[in-house]
Design an enzyme around this catalytic site. Sequence first.
Site, short mmCIF file in Angstrom:
data_model
loop_
_atom_site.label_atom_id
_atom_site.label_comp_id
_atom_site.label_asym_id
_atom_site.label_seq_id
_atom_site.Cartn_x
_atom_site.Cartn_y
_atom_site.Cartn_z
N TYR A 185 1.13 -1.33 0.05
CA TYR A 185 -0.16 -0.08 -0.12
C TYR A 185 0.54 1.26 0.44
O TYR A 185 1.06 2.30 -0.71
CB TYR A 185 -1.04 -0.14 1.27
CG TYR A 185 -2.11 0.55 0.56
CD1 TYR A 185 -3.16 0.26 0.11
CD2 TYR A 185 -2.43 1.91 1.28
CE1 TYR A 185 -4.24 0.66 0.02
CE2 TYR A 185 -4.36 2.45 0.66
CZ TYR A 185 -4.82 1.82 0.50
OH TYR A 185 -6.04 2.19 0.07
N LYS A 192 -3.36 8.32 3.09
CA LYS A 192 -4.89 7.99 4.08
C LYS A 192 -5.08 8.32 5.44
O LYS A 192 -5.61 8.90 6.00
CB LYS A 192 -5.06 6.65 3.64
CG LYS A 192 -5.71 5.81 2.04
CD LYS A 192 -6.96 6.28 1.70
CE LYS A 192 -7.49 6.17 1.30
NZ LYS A 192 -8.68 6.60 0.12
N LEU A 224 -12.00 -0.85 -9.46
CA LEU A 224 -10.67 0.04 -10.85
C LEU A 224 -9.23 0.44 -9.46
O LEU A 224 -8.40 -0.59 -10.48
CB LEU A 224 -10.66 0.83 -11.53
CG LEU A 224 -11.70 0.93 -12.42
CD1 LEU A 224 -12.82 2.31 -13.40
CD2 LEU A 224 -11.60 0.14 -14.12
P1 NAD Z 1 -12.88 3.52 -8.25
O1 NAD Z 1 -11.06 3.73 -9.25
O2 NAD Z 1 -14.02 2.76 -8.64
O3 NAD Z 1 -12.55 5.22 -7.63
C1 NAD Z 1 -11.68 5.91 -7.59
C2 NAD Z 1 -12.33 7.37 -8.41
O4 NAD Z 1 -11.03 8.83 -7.73
C3 NAD Z 1 -12.39 7.10 -9.82
O5 NAD Z 1 -14.20 8.18 -10.07
C4 NAD Z 1 -11.34 8.05 -10.75
O6 NAD Z 1 -12.25 8.81 -11.40
C5 NAD Z 1 -11.40 9.32 -9.06
N1 NAD Z 1 -10.11 10.09 -9.52
C6 NAD Z 1 -8.79 9.10 -9.65
N2 NAD Z 1 -7.94 10.59 -9.63
C7 NAD Z 1 -9.06 11.83 -9.31
C8 NAD Z 1 -8.63 13.17 -9.84
N3 NAD Z 1 -7.38 14.06 -10.54
N4 NAD Z 1 -9.76 14.18 -10.08
C9 NAD Z 1 -11.27 13.62 -10.30
N5 NAD Z 1 -10.98 12.30 -9.71
C10 NAD Z 1 -10.34 11.50 -9.40
O7 NAD Z 1 -12.09 2.70 -6.83
P2 NAD Z 1 -12.89 2.87 -5.77
O8 NAD Z 1 -12.40 1.95 -5.03
O9 NAD Z 1 -14.60 3.16 -5.52
O10 NAD Z 1 -11.76 3.86 -4.76
C11 NAD Z 1 -13.08 4.83 -3.98
C12 NAD Z 1 -12.15 5.85 -2.49
O11 NAD Z 1 -12.48 4.67 -2.07
C13 NAD Z 1 -10.52 5.50 -2.60
O12 NAD Z 1 -10.71 6.31 -2.04
C14 NAD Z 1 -10.53 4.62 -2.46
O13 NAD Z 1 -8.66 4.86 -1.56
C15 NAD Z 1 -11.11 3.69 -0.99
N6 NAD Z 1 -10.93 3.08 -0.62
C16 NAD Z 1 -11.06 1.47 -1.50
C17 NAD Z 1 -11.01 0.46 -1.14
C18 NAD Z 1 -11.52 -0.53 -1.70
O14 NAD Z 1 -10.49 -1.41 -1.60
N7 NAD Z 1 -11.80 -0.95 -2.94
C19 NAD Z 1 -10.96 -0.14 -0.07
C20 NAD Z 1 -10.70 1.73 0.96
C21 NAD Z 1 -10.68 2.65 0.85
#
Ligand code: NAD
Length: 291
Positions: A185, A192, A224
């Site tokens: 990570y 984070k 993604l």
């Molecule tokens: P995802 O890839 O579907 O979403 C990530 C989003 O961030 C995308 O919509 C992308 O367009 C946006 N993004 C990235 N750079 C950007 C920028 N410069 N300007 C505007 N938008 C931008 O993946 P997700 O897992 O749904 O992620 C959403 C959140 O959840 C993130 O903060 C991620 O770290 C957090 N999260 C995810 C998980 C997991 O396991 N999937 C666990 C804990 C936290």
Amino acid sequence: MMHILHRVGKGLEAGVAGESMLGGIGGFMLELEGKTALVFGVASEESIAWAICEQLAAAGCKLILGFQKRFMSRVFQLKEKLDAIEAFYPIDVSTNELTAEFFTEWQAENHGAKADIVIHAIGFAPQECFDRPILFVENEPINTAMTVSAHSLQRVMRHALPHLAPNSSTITLTYAASTRWVPHYGVMGVAKAALEAWTRELANHVGPDGHRINAISPGPIPTLAAGGIPGFDDILDHVERNSPLRRNVNQKDVAGCAVWLASPLSSGVTGQIIHVDAGYSSVMVPDSISD
Ligand code: NAD
């Protein structure tokens, strides 16, 4: 219990939630009908933000989506799936100007419109951040990861604040690598940690005006963004074996918590990190140690 019911029957004296959420005994309501949510972070149907959109729409919210241009066609295809989506505008939270673009376009078409809910579900780090040993990651990818994944919460809030309705609720998404080490990570753990500090700082900044900001910390979910993390499937297996609920969470689990945080049911909650992780964060020594 009797005491609590008695108080509820009379109507709680304290706070916004007490007055607004109760329609009588047992009348807990989300009260999200007609509210407007700005949602940042939909890239696909797997996005956590998309599940949040679905649940907010089911609760009666109108949705305004900010999309990253590289995902434009995918995001526009989702329009058909949710009538509650009123508009899309581009946003790139990596700079002040590109963040402002969303708010300028939204306000140009909806002068004076207010938002009750802001969803900041954004995370990104260049692949080098995951692939190189952390000591050797260069400044530029670190800065990109920090500005997009952490500092953007401040940037979004600064532009959103003039357009927030009273008692608004903002929700961001973090991960437990903020406080405990997770393989690969790397820089995202640092980002984070900063995001969680921003959550507390901003909650204290806007709190006196009645606005709330909280972070949900989900367990691992295949999306993604998660696709770039080496060994992600092993983490999924590990959590499934060792969390108290013996499963992984999904997007809907997270969306349920987001809807609660968006609603007046959580009116006394701000500046918090709330784990939606099948209880994994509560375990230090897992039961499987004896296997
Ligand atoms: P995802 O890839 O579907 O979403 C990530 C989003 O961030 C995308 O919509 C992308 O367009 C946006 N993004 C990235 N750079 C950007 C920028 N410069 N300007 C505007 N938008 C931008 O993946 P997700 O897992 O749904 O992620 C959403 C959140 O959840 C993130 O903060 C991620 O770290 C957090 N999260 C995810 C998980 C997991 O396991 N999937 C666990 C804990 C936290």
